[in-house]
Scaffold this motif. Sequence first.
Motif, PDB file in Angstrom:
ATOM      1  N   GLU A 542      -4.494   4.952 -11.158  1.00  0.00           N
ATOM      2  CA  GLU A 542      -3.191   5.206 -11.766  1.00  0.00           C
ATOM      3  C   GLU A 542      -3.380   4.976 -13.254  1.00  0.00           C
ATOM      4  O   GLU A 542      -4.110   4.102 -13.664  1.00  0.00           O
ATOM      5  CB  GLU A 542      -2.148   4.221 -11.242  1.00  0.00           C
TER       6      GLU A 542
ATOM      7  N   TYR B  16       2.699  -4.463  -8.559  1.00  0.00           N
ATOM      8  CA  TYR B  16       2.122  -3.703  -9.669  1.00  0.00           C
ATOM      9  C   TYR B  16       2.014  -4.615 -10.872  1.00  0.00           C
ATOM     10  O   TYR B  16       2.943  -5.351 -11.187  1.00  0.00           O
ATOM     11  CB  TYR B  16       3.000  -2.508 -10.034  1.00  0.00           C
ATOM     12  N   LYS B  24       4.705  -6.712 -12.834  1.00  0.00           N
ATOM     13  CA  LYS B  24       5.776  -5.807 -13.239  1.00  0.00           C
ATOM     14  C   LYS B  24       6.780  -5.627 -12.113  1.00  0.00           C
ATOM     15  O   LYS B  24       7.947  -5.921 -12.267  1.00  0.00           O
ATOM     16  CB  LYS B  24       5.207  -4.446 -13.656  1.00  0.00           C
ATOM     17  N   VAL B  25       6.282  -5.133 -10.985  1.00  0.00           N
ATOM     18  CA  VAL B  25       7.187  -4.837  -9.874  1.00  0.00           C
ATOM     19  C   VAL B  25       6.583  -5.320  -8.566  1.00  0.00           C
ATOM     20  O   VAL B  25       5.380  -5.183  -8.351  1.00  0.00           O
ATOM     21  CB  VAL B  25       7.385  -3.309  -9.713  1.00  0.00           C
ATOM     22  N   ALA B  27       6.506  -4.012  -5.364  1.00  0.00           N
ATOM     23  CA  ALA B  27       6.889  -2.732  -4.762  1.00  0.00           C
ATOM     24  C   ALA B  27       6.957  -2.803  -3.251  1.00  0.00           C
ATOM     25  O   ALA B  27       7.644  -2.012  -2.606  1.00  0.00           O
ATOM     26  CB  ALA B  27       5.905  -1.646  -5.181  1.00  0.00           C
ATOM     27  N   PRO B  46      15.540   4.780   0.108  1.00  0.00           N
ATOM     28  CA  PRO B  46      16.001   5.379  -1.148  1.00  0.00           C
ATOM     29  C   PRO B  46      14.876   5.445  -2.177  1.00  0.00           C
ATOM     30  O   PRO B  46      13.778   4.936  -1.946  1.00  0.00           O
ATOM     31  CB  PRO B  46      17.114   4.431  -1.609  1.00  0.00           C
ATOM     32  N   ASN B  47      15.143   6.057  -3.299  1.00  0.00           N
ATOM     33  CA  ASN B  47      14.128   6.160  -4.358  1.00  0.00           C
ATOM     34  C   ASN B  47      13.640   4.778  -4.765  1.00  0.00           C
ATOM     35  O   ASN B  47      14.423   3.848  -4.897  1.00  0.00           O
ATOM     36  CB  ASN B  47      14.704   6.839  -5.605  1.00  0.00           C
ATOM     37  N   GLY B  48      12.358   4.674  -4.955  1.00  0.00           N
ATOM     38  CA  GLY B  48      11.798   3.420  -5.442  1.00  0.00           C
ATOM     39  C   GLY B  48      11.729   2.326  -4.402  1.00  0.00           C
ATOM     40  O   GLY B  48      11.572   1.160  -4.732  1.00  0.00           O
ATOM     41  N   GLY B  50       9.408   2.051  -2.108  1.00  0.00           N
ATOM     42  CA  GLY B  50       8.029   1.694  -1.771  1.00  0.00           C
ATOM     43  C   GLY B  50       7.356   2.589  -0.754  1.00  0.00           C
ATOM     44  O   GLY B  50       6.305   2.235  -0.224  1.00  0.00           O
ATOM     45  N   LYS B  51       7.913   3.752  -0.519  1.00  0.00           N
ATOM     46  CA  LYS B  51       7.311   4.651   0.477  1.00  0.00           C
ATOM     47  C   LYS B  51       5.962   5.178  -0.004  1.00  0.00           C
ATOM     48  O   LYS B  51       4.959   5.094   0.708  1.00  0.00           O
ATOM     49  CB  LYS B  51       8.258   5.839   0.735  1.00  0.00           C
ATOM     50  N   THR B  53       4.136   4.020  -2.340  1.00  0.00           N
ATOM     51  CA  THR B  53       3.213   2.898  -2.471  1.00  0.00           C
ATOM     52  C   THR B  53       2.538   2.603  -1.133  1.00  0.00           C
ATOM     53  O   THR B  53       1.312   2.398  -1.082  1.00  0.00           O
ATOM     54  CB  THR B  53       3.977   1.667  -2.970  1.00  0.00           C
ATOM     55  N   GLU B  90       2.833  13.180  -3.084  1.00  0.00           N
ATOM     56  CA  GLU B  90       4.254  13.303  -3.375  1.00  0.00           C
ATOM     57  C   GLU B  90       4.566  14.581  -4.155  1.00  0.00           C
ATOM     58  O   GLU B  90       5.480  15.327  -3.831  1.00  0.00           O
ATOM     59  CB  GLU B  90       4.658  12.091  -4.210  1.00  0.00           C
ATOM     60  N   GLU B 167       6.934  13.078   1.345  1.00  0.00           N
ATOM     61  CA  GLU B 167       8.056  13.988   1.098  1.00  0.00           C
ATOM     62  C   GLU B 167       7.661  15.439   1.270  1.00  0.00           C
ATOM     63  O   GLU B 167       7.672  16.226   0.317  1.00  0.00           O
ATOM     64  CB  GLU B 167       8.624  13.730  -0.296  1.00  0.00           C
ATOM     65  N   HIS B 199      13.469  10.832   1.840  1.00  0.00           N
ATOM     66  CA  HIS B 199      14.799  10.238   1.819  1.00  0.00           C
ATOM     67  C   HIS B 199      15.842  11.255   2.287  1.00  0.00           C
ATOM     68  O   HIS B 199      17.024  11.043   2.169  1.00  0.00           O
ATOM     69  CB  HIS B 199      15.137   9.691   0.430  1.00  0.00           C
TER      70      HIS B 199
HETATM   71  N1  LIG Z   1       1.895   2.963 -11.005  1.00  0.00           N
HETATM   72  C1  LIG Z   1       2.953   2.133 -10.962  1.00  0.00           C
HETATM   73  N2  LIG Z   1       3.052   1.136 -11.841  1.00  0.00           N
HETATM   74  C2  LIG Z   1       4.089   0.282 -11.808  1.00  0.00           C
HETATM   75  N3  LIG Z   1       5.079   0.356 -10.937  1.00  0.00           N
HETATM   76  C3  LIG Z   1       5.054   1.342 -10.024  1.00  0.00           C
HETATM   77  C4  LIG Z   1       4.001   2.292  -9.990  1.00  0.00           C
HETATM   78  N4  LIG Z   1       4.236   3.148  -8.987  1.00  0.00           N
HETATM   79  C5  LIG Z   1       5.389   2.769  -8.427  1.00  0.00           C
HETATM   80  N5  LIG Z   1       5.897   1.684  -9.027  1.00  0.00           N
HETATM   81  C6  LIG Z   1       7.114   0.962  -8.664  1.00  0.00           C
HETATM   82  O1  LIG Z   1       7.036   0.596  -7.321  1.00  0.00           O
HETATM   83  C7  LIG Z   1       8.263   0.752  -6.687  1.00  0.00           C
HETATM   84  C8  LIG Z   1       8.112   1.636  -5.466  1.00  0.00           C
HETATM   85  O2  LIG Z   1       7.706   2.917  -5.893  1.00  0.00           O
HETATM   86  P1  LIG Z   1       7.389   4.087  -4.890  1.00  0.00           P
HETATM   87  O3  LIG Z   1       6.827   5.200  -5.690  1.00  0.00           O
HETATM   88  O4  LIG Z   1       6.548   3.562  -3.808  1.00  0.00           O
HETATM   89  O5  LIG Z   1       8.804   4.497  -4.334  1.00  0.00           O
HETATM   90  P2  LIG Z   1       9.220   5.651  -3.338  1.00  0.00           P
HETATM   91  O6  LIG Z   1       9.832   4.986  -2.204  1.00  0.00           O
HETATM   92  O7  LIG Z   1       8.094   6.531  -3.082  1.00  0.00           O
HETATM   93  O8  LIG Z   1      10.318   6.395  -4.205  1.00  0.00           O
HETATM   94  P3  LIG Z   1      10.693   7.945  -4.263  1.00  0.00           P
HETATM   95  O9  LIG Z   1      11.589   8.220  -3.151  1.00  0.00           O
HETATM   96  O10 LIG Z   1      11.383   8.070  -5.574  1.00  0.00           O
HETATM   97  O11 LIG Z   1       9.447   8.696  -4.209  1.00  0.00           O
HETATM   98  C9  LIG Z   1       9.208   1.312  -7.731  1.00  0.00           C
HETATM   99  O12 LIG Z   1       9.995   0.265  -8.215  1.00  0.00           O
HETATM  100  C10 LIG Z   1       8.311   1.831  -8.805  1.00  0.00           C
HETATM  101  O13 LIG Z   1       8.897   1.684 -10.057  1.00  0.00           O
END
Ligand SMILES: Nc1ncnc2c1ncn2[C@@H]1O[C@H](COP(=O)(O)OP(=O)(O)OP(=O)(O)O)[C@@H](O)[C@H]1O
Lengths: 544, 310
Positions: A542, B16, B24-25, B27, B46-48, B50-51, B53, B90, B167, B199
């Motif tokens: 990443e 992360y 930072k997060v 996840a 929902p968005n964010g 962790g799917k 991830t 994705e 997705e 989602h």
């Molecule tokens: N490379 C990264 N660096 C820092 N934080 C990250 C990174 N990738 C994802 N995140 C954080 O991790 C959390 C989960 O992200 P993730 O992409 O897994 O969500 P998602 O469920 O796939 O969302 P979406 O439905 O929008 O695709 C979020 O808060 C996101 O900001």
Amino acid sequence: MTFDITDFILKDGVKHWLWVFGSVCGALLLASLLLSYVVTGMKGPGKVIKTILGGVSDLYALSLKRVFAIASLTIKEVIRKKTLVVFIVFAVLFMFGGWFLTGSTGARGDLEVKNFISFALTTTSWLILPVSLLMSCWGIPEDIKARSIHTVVTKPARRLEIVIGRILGYVVVGTGVLIIMGFAGNIWVHRQVQKSEEAQKALFCRVPLYGDMSFFDSEGKQSEGIHVGDVWDYRRYIKGATQSTALWEFEKVTSDILVNDKLKIEARFEAFRTHKGQMKEGLLCQVFLENPVTRKRVKLPVFHINEFTQNIIRINRKLKHYDEKEKKYVELDLIDDMVFDNDINKKENILRVGVRCIDPGQYIGMAQADMFIRYPDRSFDVGYSKAIVGIWLMMVLIVSMGVSASCFLKGPVATLLTFSFLLVGQGGFRQFLNEFVDKQVLGGGPVESIIRIVTHYNQVKELEEGATKMVAEVIDSGFFYFLRIAHQIIPDFSSFKMTPFVVNGFDVSWGSALAPSIAITIAYVIPCVLIGYFSLKSRELETK
Amino acid sequence: MEIENVIEVQNLTKIYRDFWGRKKVRALNSLSLNVKKGEIFGLLGPNGSGKTTTMKLLLGLLFPTEGEIKILGKPADDVKKNERIGYLPEESYLYRFLNAEETLDFYGRLFNIPAKLRKERADKLIKRVGVQGARKRQLKEYSKGMTRRIGLAQALINEPDLVLLDEPTSGLDPIVTRDMKDMILKLRDEGKTVVMCSHLLADVQDVCDRIAILYSGELKELGKVDELLKEQDETVLRTSKLDQNVIDQVKAVLEKNNVELINASQPTATLEELFLKTVEQSKARPGQRFVPENEQAESKESSTNGSSKK
Ligand SMILES: Nc1ncnc2c1ncn2[C@@H]1O[C@H](COP(=O)(O)OP(=O)(O)OP(=O)(O)O)[C@@H](O)[C@H]1O
Ligand SMILES: [Mg+2]
């Protein structure tokens, strides 16, 4: 121009490489084991070892098909993204280059040839090297940024294959471009010289056989040669009308070296006159051949030397020799009678050539590379292609370093790092580094220098004893230690410079240019691949 | 008989960090789940949440902060597992300078599939995802949906046993969404395991056997879709159209039995159903065009060949 005529000795090179490579690997391993222990506790070292074992199994599972797949992807990428448009600049340069070059040096055709060759080769390398640097440094970071690499690493592609594939791809592209540019440059040179006959004649490659040289003083004892007070201490002198001799021993002299049954020796002398003498003519000089085994010495006709240009001495195979004992002329064979073996230091087919100055009170100066036997000349194209090979090797090295750096750095930073490596590996800086490491530079290390600058302290004087000096020395010695390691690691690119050979009408030497360049390239490509692989493997793909 | 687990995840946590190693997060927080062979498993949230991830951790693209992953019986960072996995990212992170054929050929080569077989499979997949018309065009000219489809084709080039789809329906029009869902169901029929995340609830509901619902990195719900969705204390009757009179009678009967009538109205089709129907009909009768009612009269006067609403 001076040539470094010391031959590259592969065995020593490999030994040195193994030593440096081994100790750096060992140090890195130890450091990463320690670091991982400090950061993640007991689990860390296990992980490090697992990663290394993983590397071994990846090497074992390496599939050339996948490497080629990634290489061909790289090639398509470069071509379709139109990176190569830069090379149009090259074509334009060539078209206009001729206008500026012809006539700039006046009428001397043979000098103009130098300009043409040097222009063609320099343009080629100045275009190909920066472009390959940029290409190789941006590929993987872009791939990571666009995340297209995700679809590759989730296939059975090993990251080792990605690194090697990328390097291979860029090398293939670079090779293709280099071949085209090489041909274009070569044709251009040939077309340019067609304008003058003189120039056409100067377009060939001499193949020199260098020998070992030693001086003997006027009493016949081995000496260093006479120093006449020149600032440039390259040539040493022999005194006229004395026993003072410069003696060369050429090895591996066989009949193959003869051209039309003649031995061709080329020499370059410098004169040092203590009185005017015959100013219109060069100093008188005598060359003789000597066989210490049969104790035969054949004197060749005396001649006037040409200063600042080449003296060609042609020696017939059949030599007329006045035998002092038998008091009559006998015929000797140059190869059969004059060439000897030295059993003590296991040297074979030695020809001994001596030079003396005849003019009393005058001196003739020379250096080891000033006299050499000429093998049959080769065509200009041979030397030119070898110089292109030199550029190619450099390109391979740059591409490997670029790809490797781009595995752990972003594009611009990787470019910068590789570029500084290149810069530091060039002759000038390296020489400074050499002197610095050998502590030949006045004023000591950085801390000591700063103290000297601030206190306006003389460079030559020792610092005053005391705490300041101790601290400065401790820090500086750490710095020197670091520099010494850097000195071992930073490549020496001077042997890659093969253009001067061709420009000066020589064939590119195998021993002092091609062989070491090939060895250096291989020596650096291996660690580059390893660094690239482990960095790519131990990081999340990443962008940060 | 115990069904084999294709994916086993234990206490998976992902934090992360930034360049300096600062957090930072968070996840993903202590996620544990299993995916069984032959099922379609949905990761919902929902968005964010962790799917993505989770998917990346399963594939070894990210390294877990804590926890264990077994995928096809191997750890996530073992490259060998990839032989049997197909992954649709994705967004379709493909090489945009390649065309469809070259893309599939390239990925096929990474599996060391012999040239002839590669060609066969690529042809079949290009047809299956419906981009025959654009097979020689570079992906940078593709629309989002087309890229998605070639992305799916790319994931299936090795005929994987386990397909991870992030997705799969995003950016697709409803017809292709339908196609995609059918394809996913077909994959299951071929005995493959599918893990998808989305989602879009309707998509998940239509195809998934089991789902996990994530919310800000934590597992909130896990189970079979029909069991999760079954409303235990309601019954739905469906009849042909009733007039008010009959409805009143039914109400009376229900009241007599102490049952509450929650809702009595005509059912509406979902928009998806309507859209699908409309598109199908226009395919059958291409010339047809919808004209709003107030314009109908005018158009009848001015032209004789004006089209009309059916
Ligand atoms: N490379 C990264 N660096 C820092 N934080 C990250 C990174 N990738 C994802 N995140 C954080 O991790 C959390 C989960 O992200 P993730 O992409 O897994 O969500 P998602 O469920 O796939 O969302 P979406 O439905 O929008 O695709 C979020 O808060 C996101 O900001
Ligand atoms: Mg996502």
